[in-house]
Scaffold this active site. Sequence first.
Site, PDB file in Angstrom:
ATOM      1  NE  ARG A  56      -5.420 -10.521  -1.918  1.00 52.17           N
ATOM      2  CZ  ARG A  56      -4.861  -9.443  -2.467  1.00 52.17           C
ATOM      3  NH1 ARG A  56      -5.149  -8.247  -1.991  1.00 52.17           N
ATOM      4  NH2 ARG A  56      -4.026  -9.568  -3.471  1.00 52.17           N
ATOM      5  CG  ASP A 155       2.794   0.242   1.494  1.00 53.52           C
ATOM      6  OD1 ASP A 155       3.374   0.019   0.421  1.00 53.52           O
ATOM      7  OD2 ASP A 155       1.665  -0.207   1.760  1.00 53.52           O
TER       8      ASP A 155
END
Length: 291
Positions: A56, A155
């Site tokens: 990532r 979020d």
Amino acid sequence: MNGKVSEVIEQPGAPVRTRASEFSYSPDDFNNVRQTLYRITGIRLADTKDAMVYSRLVRRIRALRKKSFSEYLGYLKRTPGEQQHFINALTTNLTSFFREPHHFSMLAQHLSVTPDVNTIWCAASSSGEEPYSIAMTVAEYFGHFNAPVKIIASDIDSNMLEKARLGVYSDQITRHLSAERCKHFLHRGKNQHAGSVRIVPELRKMVEFRQINLTVPRWPLPRQIDVIFCRNVMIYFDKQTQLRLLEKMVSLMPAQGLYFAGHSENFSMAPHLVRSVGNTTYQPVKGKHNG
């Protein structure tokens, strides 16, 4: 990964090892990443997530032209503006329309017996499928888009919030929605947009997206939330943080409010806060109107 690819070898509980590694990545680097993520977000990464962290973050390290994970972590420490990129890279966003459909049936039923529902909060909106599923349920119940219910979706990932606001998805989602819902809630893309669909503007207007880190002291929310969707979020926090967040959320809810949890989440350890009223569905033990 693009460019010079490293083959990642992951063994449970062991630090990551790579063949022909593009960037230096030690067990200390992995632990520093975990500690930093926990400090910023409260999210705990398991010992087995070392390969995931490499894959990532490597794209961000490349983009910044850093030479190693340790150099990147030093940059992260010195550069507050990098924190959001770091969070976006490491947070997981798995979602779909009407995931765990029994919750939406219960929401519709709840609206029918609780006429004073004013605010619904989706506490981990990801790319928007969940809050738009909520909005579809609300619109279907009231029979129009101008429903007297405010839907707030939040979020921590700024990239996901931007995608959610746009409301554009692959037309593969139509396989999971009825023909009636596709007709009322989606516009199909044409010409260069063929193969995609977009949520109709009337439904998009029903959802207000906000960036919220659940672990910060104050949330930019109304004083009362009638329904909370916080699904498959608590599993990323330790037990102490779970209880603290649950207590804080419940304090916003009326006695007749509903809290929807994820399929792998269970709050039997918190009978002083919530009671089960259905499959992964809870009500406050002490709501705003009953002490």
